[in-house]
Scaffold this motif. Sequence first.
Motif, short mmCIF file in Angstrom:
data_model
loop_
_atom_site.label_atom_id
_atom_site.label_comp_id
_atom_site.label_asym_id
_atom_site.label_seq_id
_atom_site.Cartn_x
_atom_site.Cartn_y
_atom_site.Cartn_z
N ASP A 74 -10.97 -2.39 1.39
CA ASP A 74 -10.85 -3.15 2.41
C ASP A 74 -12.39 -4.28 2.42
O ASP A 74 -13.31 -3.70 2.86
N ILE A 102 -9.26 4.58 2.28
CA ILE A 102 -9.61 3.42 2.30
C ILE A 102 -11.24 3.35 2.18
O ILE A 102 -11.86 4.09 3.07
N LEU A 137 0.59 -1.22 0.03
CA LEU A 137 -0.04 0.00 -0.18
C LEU A 137 1.03 1.30 0.01
O LEU A 137 1.77 1.32 0.71
N VAL A 183 -7.83 2.18 -2.09
CA VAL A 183 -7.82 0.90 -1.53
C VAL A 183 -8.97 0.31 -0.85
O VAL A 183 -10.03 1.22 -0.35
N CYS A 199 -3.39 6.54 2.50
CA CYS A 199 -4.28 6.13 1.42
C CYS A 199 -5.63 6.50 1.86
O CYS A 199 -5.92 6.69 2.90
N MET A 251 -3.10 5.96 -2.69
CA MET A 251 -3.82 4.84 -3.34
C MET A 251 -5.64 4.80 -2.75
O MET A 251 -5.52 5.18 -1.71
N PHE A 270 -9.74 0.26 -8.24
CA PHE A 270 -9.11 0.37 -7.07
C PHE A 270 -7.78 0.26 -7.66
O PHE A 270 -7.36 -0.46 -8.36
N ASN A 271 -6.80 0.84 -6.75
CA ASN A 271 -5.36 0.62 -6.96
C ASN A 271 -4.97 -0.47 -6.05
O ASN A 271 -3.62 -0.97 -6.24
N ALA A 272 -5.52 -1.05 -5.23
CA ALA A 272 -5.12 -1.89 -4.23
C ALA A 272 -6.29 -2.61 -3.49
O ALA A 272 -7.44 -2.03 -3.33
N ALA A 273 -6.37 -3.80 -3.06
CA ALA A 273 -7.44 -4.38 -2.01
C ALA A 273 -6.57 -5.22 -1.05
O ALA A 273 -5.49 -5.73 -1.08
N TYR A 274 -7.49 -5.11 0.12
CA TYR A 274 -6.80 -6.36 1.04
C TYR A 274 -8.05 -6.51 1.99
O TYR A 274 -9.15 -6.13 1.80
#
Length: 380
Positions: free
Chosen positions: A110, A130, A102, A108, A128, A106, A173-177
């Motif tokens: 969740d 979220i 991350l 992101v 970031c 970003m 999205f630029n990222a996921a977790y």
Amino acid sequence: MSSHLPPNYTPALLHRYLSHFNRDQSKLNVIDHHAVGYATVEERAARAKKYNEVASDYYDLVSPLYEQGWGQRFHYTPIFPGKSIADSMTAYEHEFARIARLKPGMKVLDLGCGIGGPARTITNEIGCHIIGITNSAWHVERGTQLTKEAGLEGKVTLIEGNFVKLPFEDESFNAAYSVESLCYAPDPAEVYREIKRVLKPGAPFTFHDFAMTQKFDENKTEHAKIRNWVEFGNGIVKMPWVPDMRRGVLSAGFELLAEEDMAGRSKGAPWYYGPAGDVSWAWRVPGWDDFFRVVKMSPLFLFIANSIYRVLILLGFAPPETLTLMDTMWYCCRSVALGGRMGIFTPMYVFTCRKPLKGNKGSGSVEQKQGQRKDELKKA
């Protein structure tokens, strides 16, 4: 039962959850312990068809108790030397954000954000934006309130929804977790595919999840019983198995960069000493936070509390469901501790993945890809 319980709390919340597990629907003020421990294949399959309802009913019931007993972050953590459970959580969330790749700025996602505890820690550390999604309206209400109190409005946004059908556009999205959430889906691979849809090409996806380890043997009665206890105690309809999770990630089209059971990073104490109520470990941690937290989960404290409530119930000062709720939380805590001791369960198996760049779909068989992970894991 707790000052944090929603104003509309009634015993019906407990009855609604037990209706998914008890065989006799006329007796929903007590737990059917045999049905819980020795659920049939057909019973577990029937629950899987209504997984969203089971999880929602569970969190409507226990979320306030989680916050009261465990804090705003509903997850387990490796225990670091000299650190309390809460401090270990913070240190681990910072490490998890690094593993998840991350970066500041970003956007992101969740998945299964709870009341937003990890999201607030991560956005404070990284910077970031979220967006968290949960199937619980109470999570959104409570988490939004806590986010406002933390001064993080506009940086953490919580919404109600289903991560099997994400309400977002493709490649948004630029990222996921995710932290201990994807295990609630009966087919995690279906969720992995949906997550891949909303990620931009090359975006990282990292998740930390409940899992039965490769030591788990379905044919061993004791193993299956512990698995069933974990499911009941945590509102899960079908506990995932690590090899199946790995296959699901690859079949969804992700590049698997690394995987690790983070329970192995617990050096200060066993990760499960809290839910096991093991006071002997709590003495070794600076301060009293862990001591009082763990004492409340110790066998002696639970015996005393159980005895007191029996008297209060007899005198009419507490509802009979109080003991049933205490038993439900016993399954929540003790099942994971027992599974952890046996090595057949972990609450923190981490997969680090990436959506391929356009035109790069990867190559090689699942077995070949698995063989490449050992060196990559050390670099992650």
